[in-house]
Design a protein around this motif. Structure first.
Motif, PDB file in Angstrom:
ATOM      1  N   VAL A  56       0.868  -1.176   0.000  1.00  0.00           N
ATOM      2  CA  VAL A  56       0.000   0.000   0.000  1.00  0.00           C
ATOM      3  C   VAL A  56       0.910   1.233   0.000  1.00  0.00           C
ATOM      4  CG1 VAL A  56      -1.690   1.313   1.337  1.00  0.00           C
ATOM      5  CG2 VAL A  56      -1.834  -1.203   1.247  1.00  0.00           C
ATOM      6  N   LYS A  57       0.631   2.166  -0.891  1.00  0.00           N
ATOM      7  CA  LYS A  57       1.460   3.378  -1.005  1.00  0.00           C
ATOM      8  C   LYS A  57       1.141   4.359   0.111  1.00  0.00           C
ATOM      9  CE  LYS A  57       2.398   3.144  -5.921  1.00  0.00           C
ATOM     10  NZ  LYS A  57       1.274   2.461  -6.635  1.00  0.00           N
ATOM     11  N   PRO A  58       2.143   5.119   0.601  1.00  0.00           N
ATOM     12  CA  PRO A  58       1.918   6.104   1.668  1.00  0.00           C
ATOM     13  C   PRO A  58       0.762   7.054   1.338  1.00  0.00           C
ATOM     14  CG  PRO A  58       4.258   5.917   1.222  1.00  0.00           C
ATOM     15  CD  PRO A  58       3.565   5.087   0.194  1.00  0.00           C
ATOM     16  N   GLU A  59       0.655   7.436   0.075  1.00  0.00           N
ATOM     17  CA  GLU A  59      -0.429   8.316  -0.343  1.00  0.00           C
ATOM     18  C   GLU A  59      -1.809   7.696  -0.046  1.00  0.00           C
ATOM     19  OE1 GLU A  59      -0.720  11.260  -1.244  1.00  0.00           O
ATOM     20  OE2 GLU A  59      -2.717  11.316  -2.172  1.00  0.00           O
ATOM     21  N   ALA A  60      -1.923   6.403  -0.303  1.00  0.00           N
ATOM     22  CA  ALA A  60      -3.197   5.713  -0.043  1.00  0.00           C
ATOM     23  C   ALA A  60      -3.501   5.687   1.457  1.00  0.00           C
ATOM     24  CB  ALA A  60      -3.156   4.282  -0.586  1.00  0.00           C
ATOM     25  N   ILE A  61      -2.451   5.576   2.283  1.00  0.00           N
ATOM     26  CA  ILE A  61      -2.656   5.615   3.735  1.00  0.00           C
ATOM     27  C   ILE A  61      -3.181   6.987   4.149  1.00  0.00           C
ATOM     28  CG2 ILE A  61      -1.555   5.340   5.994  1.00  0.00           C
ATOM     29  CD1 ILE A  61       0.498   3.490   4.686  1.00  0.00           C
ATOM     30  N   ARG A  62      -2.566   8.053   3.573  1.00  0.00           N
ATOM     31  CA  ARG A  62      -3.013   9.413   3.896  1.00  0.00           C
ATOM     32  C   ARG A  62      -4.479   9.622   3.509  1.00  0.00           C
ATOM     33  NH1 ARG A  62       2.229  10.967   2.569  1.00  0.00           N
ATOM     34  NH2 ARG A  62       1.727  11.343   0.367  1.00  0.00           N
ATOM     35  N   VAL A  63      -4.858   9.136   2.321  1.00  0.00           N
ATOM     36  CA  VAL A  63      -6.245   9.290   1.858  1.00  0.00           C
ATOM     37  C   VAL A  63      -7.217   8.549   2.789  1.00  0.00           C
ATOM     38  CG1 VAL A  63      -7.869   8.665  -0.004  1.00  0.00           C
ATOM     39  CG2 VAL A  63      -5.632   9.650  -0.572  1.00  0.00           C
ATOM     40  N   ALA A  64      -6.807   7.345   3.177  1.00  0.00           N
ATOM     41  CA  ALA A  64      -7.669   6.543   4.056  1.00  0.00           C
ATOM     42  C   ALA A  64      -7.837   7.216   5.417  1.00  0.00           C
ATOM     43  CB  ALA A  64      -7.078   5.138   4.224  1.00  0.00           C
ATOM     44  N   LEU A  65      -6.730   7.757   5.963  1.00  0.00           N
ATOM     45  CA  LEU A  65      -6.817   8.448   7.260  1.00  0.00           C
ATOM     46  C   LEU A  65      -7.731   9.670   7.147  1.00  0.00           C
ATOM     47  CD1 LEU A  65      -3.101   8.263   8.496  1.00  0.00           C
ATOM     48  CD2 LEU A  65      -5.113   7.252   9.630  1.00  0.00           C
ATOM     49  N   HIS A  66      -7.640  10.351   6.032  1.00  0.00           N
ATOM     50  CA  HIS A  66      -8.488  11.518   5.808  1.00  0.00           C
ATOM     51  C   HIS A  66      -9.964  11.105   5.844  1.00  0.00           C
ATOM     52  CE1 HIS A  66      -9.568  15.478   4.360  1.00  0.00           C
ATOM     53  NE2 HIS A  66     -10.350  14.892   3.440  1.00  0.00           N
ATOM     54  N   ARG A  67     -10.257  10.033   5.168  1.00  0.00           N
ATOM     55  CA  ARG A  67     -11.636   9.535   5.127  1.00  0.00           C
ATOM     56  C   ARG A  67     -12.113   9.124   6.522  1.00  0.00           C
ATOM     57  NH1 ARG A  67     -14.580   4.603   1.784  1.00  0.00           N
ATOM     58  NH2 ARG A  67     -16.347   4.555   3.225  1.00  0.00           N
ATOM     59  N   LEU A  68     -11.248   8.424   7.251  1.00  0.00           N
ATOM     60  CA  LEU A  68     -11.639   7.948   8.586  1.00  0.00           C
ATOM     61  C   LEU A  68     -11.860   9.120   9.549  1.00  0.00           C
ATOM     62  CD1 LEU A  68      -9.265   4.852   8.831  1.00  0.00           C
ATOM     63  CD2 LEU A  68     -11.770   4.785   8.908  1.00  0.00           C
ATOM     64  N   ARG A  69     -11.064  10.183   9.371  1.00  0.00           N
ATOM     65  CA  ARG A  69     -11.303  11.390  10.192  1.00  0.00           C
ATOM     66  C   ARG A  69     -12.646  12.005   9.835  1.00  0.00           C
ATOM     67  NH1 ARG A  69      -5.625  12.233   9.959  1.00  0.00           N
ATOM     68  NH2 ARG A  69      -5.850  13.212   7.915  1.00  0.00           N
ATOM     69  N   LYS A  70     -12.891  12.098   8.528  1.00  0.00           N
ATOM     70  CA  LYS A  70     -14.144  12.701   8.055  1.00  0.00           C
ATOM     71  C   LYS A  70     -15.355  11.907   8.556  1.00  0.00           C
ATOM     72  CE  LYS A  70     -16.057  13.610   3.749  1.00  0.00           C
ATOM     73  NZ  LYS A  70     -16.000  12.789   2.545  1.00  0.00           N
ATOM     74  N   ASP A  71     -15.220  10.590   8.599  1.00  0.00           N
ATOM     75  CA  ASP A  71     -16.334   9.740   9.050  1.00  0.00           C
ATOM     76  C   ASP A  71     -16.407   9.621  10.576  1.00  0.00           C
ATOM     77  OD1 ASP A  71     -16.916   9.360   6.411  1.00  0.00           O
ATOM     78  OD2 ASP A  71     -16.190   7.287   6.292  1.00  0.00           O
ATOM     79  N   GLY A  72     -15.477  10.269  11.263  1.00  0.00           N
ATOM     80  CA  GLY A  72     -15.552  10.297  12.726  1.00  0.00           C
ATOM     81  C   GLY A  72     -14.965   9.082  13.420  1.00  0.00           C
ATOM     82  N   TRP A  73     -14.173   8.268  12.715  1.00  0.00           N
ATOM     83  CA  TRP A  73     -13.583   7.072  13.330  1.00  0.00           C
ATOM     84  C   TRP A  73     -12.263   7.383  14.029  1.00  0.00           C
ATOM     85  CZ3 TRP A  73     -14.475   1.687  13.556  1.00  0.00           C
ATOM     86  CH2 TRP A  73     -15.662   1.255  12.960  1.00  0.00           C
ATOM     87  N   ILE A  74     -11.502   8.249  13.411  1.00  0.00           N
ATOM     88  CA  ILE A  74     -10.113   8.469  13.837  1.00  0.00           C
ATOM     89  C   ILE A  74      -9.895   9.948  14.082  1.00  0.00           C
ATOM     90  CG2 ILE A  74      -7.717   8.478  12.931  1.00  0.00           C
ATOM     91  CD1 ILE A  74      -8.151   5.672  13.235  1.00  0.00           C
ATOM     92  N   ASP A  75      -9.102  10.251  15.097  1.00  0.00           N
ATOM     93  CA  ASP A  75      -8.614  11.622  15.285  1.00  0.00           C
ATOM     94  C   ASP A  75      -7.099  11.610  15.184  1.00  0.00           C
ATOM     95  OD1 ASP A  75     -10.334  13.676  15.352  1.00  0.00           O
ATOM     96  OD2 ASP A  75     -10.611  13.696  17.542  1.00  0.00           O
ATOM     97  N   SER A  76      -6.542  12.721  14.716  1.00  0.00           N
ATOM     98  CA  SER A  76      -5.085  12.790  14.576  1.00  0.00           C
ATOM     99  C   SER A  76      -4.586  14.051  15.268  1.00  0.00           C
ATOM    100  CB  SER A  76      -4.697  12.842  13.093  1.00  0.00           C
ATOM    101  OG  SER A  76      -5.283  11.736  12.421  1.00  0.00           O
ATOM    102  N   ALA A  77      -3.351  13.991  15.773  1.00  0.00           N
ATOM    103  CA  ALA A  77      -2.764  15.172  16.413  1.00  0.00           C
ATOM    104  C   ALA A  77      -1.314  15.282  15.972  1.00  0.00           C
ATOM    105  CB  ALA A  77      -2.860  15.048  17.941  1.00  0.00           C
ATOM    106  N   ARG A  78      -0.903  16.493  15.728  1.00  0.00           N
ATOM    107  CA  ARG A  78       0.511  16.758  15.404  1.00  0.00           C
ATOM    108  C   ARG A  78       1.326  16.725  16.684  1.00  0.00           C
ATOM    109  NH1 ARG A  78       3.072  16.638  11.099  1.00  0.00           N
ATOM    110  NH2 ARG A  78       1.646  16.537   9.359  1.00  0.00           N
ATOM    111  N   SER A  79       2.531  16.188  16.610  1.00  0.00           N
ATOM    112  CA  SER A  79       3.422  16.320  17.758  1.00  0.00           C
ATOM    113  C   SER A  79       4.803  16.504  17.166  1.00  0.00           C
ATOM    114  CB  SER A  79       3.295  15.081  18.659  1.00  0.00           C
ATOM    115  OG  SER A  79       4.464  14.343  18.737  1.00  0.00           O
ATOM    116  N   GLY A  80       5.197  17.778  17.098  1.00  0.00           N
ATOM    117  CA  GLY A  80       6.449  18.114  16.417  1.00  0.00           C
ATOM    118  C   GLY A  80       6.322  17.862  14.920  1.00  0.00           C
TER     119      GLY A  80
END
Lengths: 264, 264
Positions: A56-80
């Motif tokens: 799976v390409k890194p780009e596909a992981i980013r797209v999937a995470l974006h979708r999961l955030r949009k659907d309310g499954w996942i939250d992400s936080a920056r740390s540095g």
């Protein structure tokens, strides 16, 4: 390439779901297996280390995470410079709802079953959507345990099955599900039997294999109601598959989140 | 007009079925009640004496007998200037098939019930026609006792009813059947309670009243499956009606065929 690397690569090929490699769904399986707790976090780098070997390409992981955030499954936080991901409250509730069935090594088939029959449509359809009822024909549903309180307008029978005809067996357990189950059983058995005597996998490698197994098992077990054996077609290999899945998971014990997230 | 004659006339009015006075059907009830044996005969004159008081013209009796002969229920034989009628083998089989249910004073509700569910149509419809199954919805039927041997293509459940909704109650026991049952119960009670202390009825008069009662009761009881009480609407008066019917029949004991056929 070492024997271990060869085995790891062919295990990935063997365990990949031929039907569904949707990345967002794989990530859901991954969090459900490894980071279901409210304080569990997985770093972006660790996610990449676990998922990228599945081709799976890194780009596909980013797209999937974006979708999961949009659907309310996942939250992400920056740390540095890096990011950390975790299941939302919603995501954890969804995950927890199916966890007992996915990880049950010896599911108890309920002893007490009842049949609800409606005059047609309405309340029975609601019930089929919200509760774990098994539809039998247009206006009847089979369930276990207590009868829900809102069933006054239905015929309620306590039932004991005496004959299950082929048409019902193959409706409950269609041929594609039987095939998916056989195929997974064969895959996990082969991966386990071909494992070199000594392997020293990284936490991420273990997570990769576990995620593939759990993801694929989830898609078999959740389509399969815990009915008494007589409801299943003769070629249904559910119990065999379950045993093989856990035999393989047992030699790939859940890695520690700290080890997974540790920068290499 | 004596008190007895008055009572007899008003009993005939009260006991006549408001829905069905088809003469051929009355004759079937009559033979079933009084002349079901293979050697039982009823003379044409006796038939007339029994049926004519129900305000049925002799011509209508002749037409009905003609139809019953054509349909294979009745055979007739000339003997001198008069004729004698008897049930055919076919007629006796038909009559015997329903006699136990009609004359059962305390029907035992079966303890063991099963539900058959078909994929749709076919074999279940055959069964509903040939066996005493109770249809529940389009593709399910409730029966008692042993499961027939030709049910391999059906789901078979042993069942215990826990809830019966109003829609099923009123399907099993529609309002016209409830009304017919109430009306009959009231009629037989009134006829019994208004009977003068001393009556001296002829054999034919007793046969007239018995035929009217049995004919009407038959049309209630045979539409009514012997289901557990919870399947019936609250206003169903079946058991009350049955008790009243037999209380009246008991004071009108079956007359001897010899007495019935004896020329006056």
């Amino acid at each position: 390439m070492t024997a271990q690397d060869q085995w790891f690569d062919s295990a990935i090929t063997r365990l990949a779901d031929p039907q569904n490699q949707r990345v967002w769904s794989i990530i859901v399986s991954l969090f459900g297996d490894l980071a279901q707790g409210p304080d569990d976090r997985i770093s972006g780098a660790a996610l990449t280390r676990i998922i990228q070997p599945m081709h799976v390409k890194p780009e596909a992981i980013r797209v999937a995470l974006h979708r999961l955030r949009k659907d309310g499954w996942i939250d992400s936080a920056r740390s540095g410079r890096s990011s950390e991901h975790h299941l939302t409250e919603f995501g954890r509730v969804q995950s927890a709802a199916v966890t007992p069935r996915i990880y049950d090594r010896a599911p108890k088939v309920p002893q007490n079953w009842h049949l609800l029959m409606s005059e047609g449509g309405g309340s029975l359809e609601d019930l089929l959507l919200t509760e774990s009822y098994i539809s039998i024909g247009r206006s009847a549903a089979l369930g276990s345990g207590n009868v829900p309180s809102n069933c006054d307008d239905m015929v309620v029978f306590d039932v004991n099955a005496r004959n299950v005809p082929d048409w019902l067996k193959s409706r409950l357990c269609p041929s594609d599900l039987i095939a998916a189950c056989c195929c997974l059983a064969d895959a996990v058995k082969e991966v386990r039997s071909t494992k070199p005597g000594e392997v020293d996998l990284t936490a991420a490698q273990i997570a990769t294999l576990r995620t593939l197994i759990v993801h694929r098992w989830r898609r078999v077990v959740l389509r399969n109601p815990d009915l008494p054996p007589m409801f299943f077609p003769d070629d249904w290999r559910g119990p065999d598959c379950r045993d093989a899945v856990f035999a393989l998971l047992d030699i790939l014990p859940k890695p520690d989140l700290g080890a997974l997230n540790a920068p290499i």
